[in-house]
Structure formats: structure tokens, C-alpha cells
Write a protein that holds these residues in place. Structure first.
Motif: not given
Length: 106
Positions: A1-3, A13-17, A27-33, A36-39
């Protein structure tokens, strides 16, 4: 899992879906695609027209991280669901706040 974020000298730089036209802003917490990318998952009530959903996301992130709205901007993915949001401030303090946001609610 990436940060969920990448640190920079002047912030992160924050990654967001983003999901627009939701019932509430949250905001609903983290998710991993699958790759392997996390957002961080985010929902806003605004519609994705004329940048309204992006502006709502900037305000939501600013409020959640306790920074001024002017310190938050979308730097990539302006018309896509996956976005990179730049947050200016102390990287260490922002990272600690993001770690608490990235934990999914029970």
C-alpha cells in the motif's frame, strides 16, 4: 500500500478520490485500488460543474486539516475523480492529521 500523501518542503500533496453530488460533505477514510495506489475517499454535495465540486473539496480538506482554505489547492486531476490536492503548511503536522483521517470509521 502506498501512502495517501507525498511530503514536500512547503506542505504535502494529498491523493483523493472525489464523489460529487453526495448527500453530505465528508471524508470517508483510506482506500486502496487494485494497482496498489492509496487515496482518501471524499464526498461533496456540490455538482461537478464550473469547478464547484473542486472548490467544495478544497474547503472540506482545509477544515479537516485545520488550515486556511487558501492553503489548499487542486494541482492535478481537476476534471477527474482521482485528484492531487496540495496543502501548504508544516509537513510533519499535516502528516499526523492525515493519518487520523485515513483511518476508516468503525
Amino acid at each position: 500500500m502506498r501512502a495517501l500523501f507525498r511530503t514536500r518542503a512547503d506542505g504535502i500533496d494529498l491523493f483523493v478520490r472525489l464523489t460529487p453530488k453526495s448527500a453530505m460533505d465528508r471524508l470517508e477514510g483510506a482506500e486502496t485500488t487494485a494497482d496498489g495506489r492509496s487515496h482518501l475517499k471524499a464526498r461533496v454535495r456540490a455538482v461537478p460543474e464550473n469547478g464547484a465540486a473542486n472548490r467544495a473539496l478544497e474547503r472540506l480538506v482545509a477544515k479537516a486539516l485545520g488550515v486556511a482554505a487558501s492553503a489548499v489547492s487542486i494541482v492535478a486531476g481537476g476534471t477527474a475523480r482521482l485528484k492531487t490536492v496540495r496543502v501548504l503548511g508544516d509537513p510533519a503536522a499535516l502528516a499526523k492529521r492525515i493519518d487520523t483521517l485515513g483511518t476508516p470509521a468503525p
